[in-house]
Scaffold this motif. Structure first.
Motif, PDB file in Angstrom:
ATOM      1  N   VAL A  18    -105.807  18.776  17.668  1.00 50.71           N
ATOM      2  CA  VAL A  18    -104.823  19.134  16.649  1.00 50.71           C
ATOM      3  C   VAL A  18    -103.484  18.413  16.835  1.00 50.71           C
ATOM      4  N   PHE A  19    -103.176  17.973  18.060  1.00 48.04           N
ATOM      5  CA  PHE A  19    -101.902  17.289  18.291  1.00 48.04           C
ATOM      6  C   PHE A  19    -102.035  15.761  18.276  1.00 48.04           C
ATOM      7  N   ASN A  20    -103.233  15.266  18.008  1.00 45.83           N
ATOM      8  CA  ASN A  20    -103.398  13.821  17.853  1.00 45.83           C
ATOM      9  C   ASN A  20    -102.743  13.382  16.539  1.00 45.83           C
ATOM     10  N   ARG A  21    -102.247  12.175  16.503  1.00 45.48           N
ATOM     11  CA  ARG A  21    -101.628  11.635  15.304  1.00 45.48           C
ATOM     12  C   ARG A  21    -102.300  10.338  14.891  1.00 45.48           C
ATOM     13  N   GLN A  26    -106.347  14.808  11.806  1.00 50.55           N
ATOM     14  CA  GLN A  26    -107.548  14.906  10.985  1.00 50.55           C
ATOM     15  C   GLN A  26    -107.988  16.357  11.003  1.00 50.55           C
ATOM     16  N   TYR A  27    -107.773  17.066   9.899  1.00 53.29           N
ATOM     17  CA  TYR A  27    -108.007  18.503   9.892  1.00 53.29           C
ATOM     18  C   TYR A  27    -109.045  18.900   8.852  1.00 53.29           C
ATOM     19  N   THR A  28    -109.920  19.842   9.214  1.00 50.37           N
ATOM     20  CA  THR A  28    -110.916  20.409   8.312  1.00 50.37           C
ATOM     21  C   THR A  28    -110.580  21.870   8.079  1.00 50.37           C
ATOM     22  N   PHE A  29    -110.367  22.259   6.816  1.00 53.36           N
ATOM     23  CA  PHE A  29    -110.021  23.645   6.507  1.00 53.36           C
ATOM     24  C   PHE A  29    -111.179  24.578   6.846  1.00 53.36           C
ATOM     25  N   ALA A  30    -110.847  25.717   7.420  1.00 51.17           N
ATOM     26  CA  ALA A  30    -111.838  26.747   7.688  1.00 51.17           C
ATOM     27  C   ALA A  30    -112.087  27.561   6.423  1.00 51.17           C
ATOM     28  N   GLY A  31    -113.192  28.299   6.430  1.00 45.79           N
ATOM     29  CA  GLY A  31    -113.477  29.187   5.305  1.00 45.79           C
ATOM     30  C   GLY A  31    -114.219  28.505   4.175  1.00 45.79           C
ATOM     31  N   PRO A  32    -114.385  29.212   3.052  1.00 39.00           N
ATOM     32  CA  PRO A  32    -115.129  28.666   1.917  1.00 39.00           C
ATOM     33  C   PRO A  32    -114.304  27.619   1.179  1.00 39.00           C
ATOM     34  N   PRO A  33    -114.922  26.891   0.249  1.00 42.67           N
ATOM     35  CA  PRO A  33    -114.154  25.946  -0.569  1.00 42.67           C
ATOM     36  C   PRO A  33    -113.269  26.703  -1.561  1.00 42.67           C
ATOM     37  N   VAL A  34    -112.251  26.021  -2.069  1.00 48.28           N
ATOM     38  CA  VAL A  34    -111.441  26.576  -3.144  1.00 48.28           C
ATOM     39  C   VAL A  34    -112.314  26.695  -4.392  1.00 48.28           C
ATOM     40  N   VAL A  35    -112.225  27.826  -5.089  1.00 49.63           N
ATOM     41  CA  VAL A  35    -113.060  28.022  -6.279  1.00 49.63           C
ATOM     42  C   VAL A  35    -112.741  26.965  -7.326  1.00 49.63           C
ATOM     43  N   SER A  36    -113.754  26.606  -8.096  1.00 55.67           N
ATOM     44  CA  SER A  36    -113.620  25.493  -9.034  1.00 55.67           C
ATOM     45  C   SER A  36    -112.613  25.760 -10.142  1.00 55.67           C
ATOM     46  N   PHE A  37    -112.390  27.032 -10.496  1.00 48.81           N
ATOM     47  CA  PHE A  37    -111.468  27.300 -11.604  1.00 48.81           C
ATOM     48  C   PHE A  37    -110.007  27.416 -11.155  1.00 48.81           C
ATOM     49  N   ALA A  38    -109.759  27.221  -9.870  1.00 48.70           N
ATOM     50  CA  ALA A  38    -108.379  27.207  -9.365  1.00 48.70           C
ATOM     51  C   ALA A  38    -107.863  25.775  -9.423  1.00 48.70           C
ATOM     52  N   THR A  39    -107.614  25.317 -10.629  1.00 47.23           N
ATOM     53  CA  THR A  39    -107.198  23.938 -10.851  1.00 47.23           C
ATOM     54  C   THR A  39    -105.794  23.710 -10.330  1.00 47.23           C
ATOM     55  N   PRO A  40    -105.552  22.637  -9.571  1.00 46.44           N
ATOM     56  CA  PRO A  40    -104.189  22.367  -9.107  1.00 46.44           C
ATOM     57  C   PRO A  40    -103.245  22.191 -10.288  1.00 46.44           C
TER      58      PRO A  40
END
Length: 308
Positions: free
Chosen positions: A227-230, A233-247
């Motif tokens: 996590v402290f390397n520069r 490179q990070y991978t989010f934990a948990g499920p994907p963001v739902v498809s209808f949550a449009t940015p």
């Protein structure tokens, strides 16, 4: 009290201050310009839309039963009305009332509908959560948005979200100790809202998780020896963001994957919340707005030391 005793008292007290200030809690939520205050952890509560926790310490371990809404989170009395595409601001404070103390790790937002009951009776251990945003690193993958979360964290609700009573689970995960298994610090919070309108989108079961159950201690986004390397490179934990949550496009602030990201802002001075959706509104009290710091509002660590 002798000078030596006083000096020992002072040094012991100062030694404990970092333990308190190094953690924190969700202090305030702004919904479409309306300001709602939470309660200081373990303080005498006043009506709020934010479920009160009893300690500023983090939830540790992905199987911890407090992972859903925070340390011994209590049902809240109020609910705030919101709409699809409502803009929310989450203001986090350190345990000493100052700025949020951590700077490494993601910010994520989940929602769960209060099924078969009302918001003020809903048991969050039964909640099925879906993710509506995730915020990680600023452009360049060198600095986390968490570093500036005191300014606050901005989230836009999905534009086609079905109406109903929901919990919003806004969470910070501090990863500064996550180079070791079990070192991740979880800071979940739960806010009670009533979504209005006639939209129809709901999350598919495949995108829903429970807490605990949504994370594992060995997930890449929870246990991260690099996590402290520069650059990070990070991978989010948990499920994907739902498809209808449009940015939502916002040229004045940077954005991350499927999210509204942390930017600077100023809280709005007043708000109202209802004791039940559709009923008369209850003005947030002056006591609530001033964040009362009574002796009972200290963390359990401070209380144990104070009473010893």
């Amino acid at each position: 009290m002798s000078y030596c005793s006083y000096q020992q008292f002072s040094l012991s007290f100062l030694a404990l201050l970092p333990l308190v200030s190094a953690h924190g809690y969700l202090a305030q939520v702004v919904i479409d310009g309306n300001n709602y205050y939470g309660n200081v952890p373990n303080a005498k509560p006043v009506p709020s839309i934010i479920r009160q926790i009893n300690d500023v310490d983090p939830v540790m371990g992905a199987s911890n039963p407090y992972l859903n809404c925070g340390q011994d989170a209590q049902l809240a009395l109020l609910v705030a009305n919101a709409n699809s595409s409502s803009r929310l601001q989450f203001w986090w404070k350190g345990g000493d009332g100052g700025h949020w103390p951590h700077n490494t790790g993601p910010i994520m937002t989940y929602m769960a509908q209060c099924v078969d009951t009302t918001y003020d009776q809903y048991n969050s251990t039964n909640a099925e959560w879906f993710k509506i945003e995730e915020t990680g690193l600023q452009p360049g993958n060198m600095v986390w948005y968490q570093q500036n979360i005191s300014w606050p964290a901005n989230v836009t609700l999905p534009p086609t979200l079905a109406p109903g009573q929901y919990l919003i689970r806004h969470e910070i995960i501090a990863l500064h100790d996550a180079v070791a298994m079990g070192g991740a610090q979880f800071y979940p919070s739960c806010t009670q809202v009533n979504i209005q309108g006639d939209q129809s989108d709901v999350a598919p079961a495949s995108d829903e998780v429970t807490f605990p159950g949504g994370y594992s201690d060995d997930d890449p986004g929870i246990y991260d020896p690099t996590v402290f390397n520069r650059p990070v490179q990070y991978t989010f934990a948990g499920p994907p963001v739902v498809s209808f949550a449009t940015p939502v496009s916002n040229s004045s602030s940077p954005t991350s994957s499927n999210s509204s990201s942390t930017t600077m802002g100023t809280p709005v001075p007043s708000s109202t919340a209802s004791g039940n959706a559709g009923e008369a509104q209850c003005q947030v009290s002056t006591e609530q707005a001033t964040f009362p710091c009574q002796p009972r509002s200290v963390s359990r660590v401070m209380r144990r030391w104070w009473e010893s």
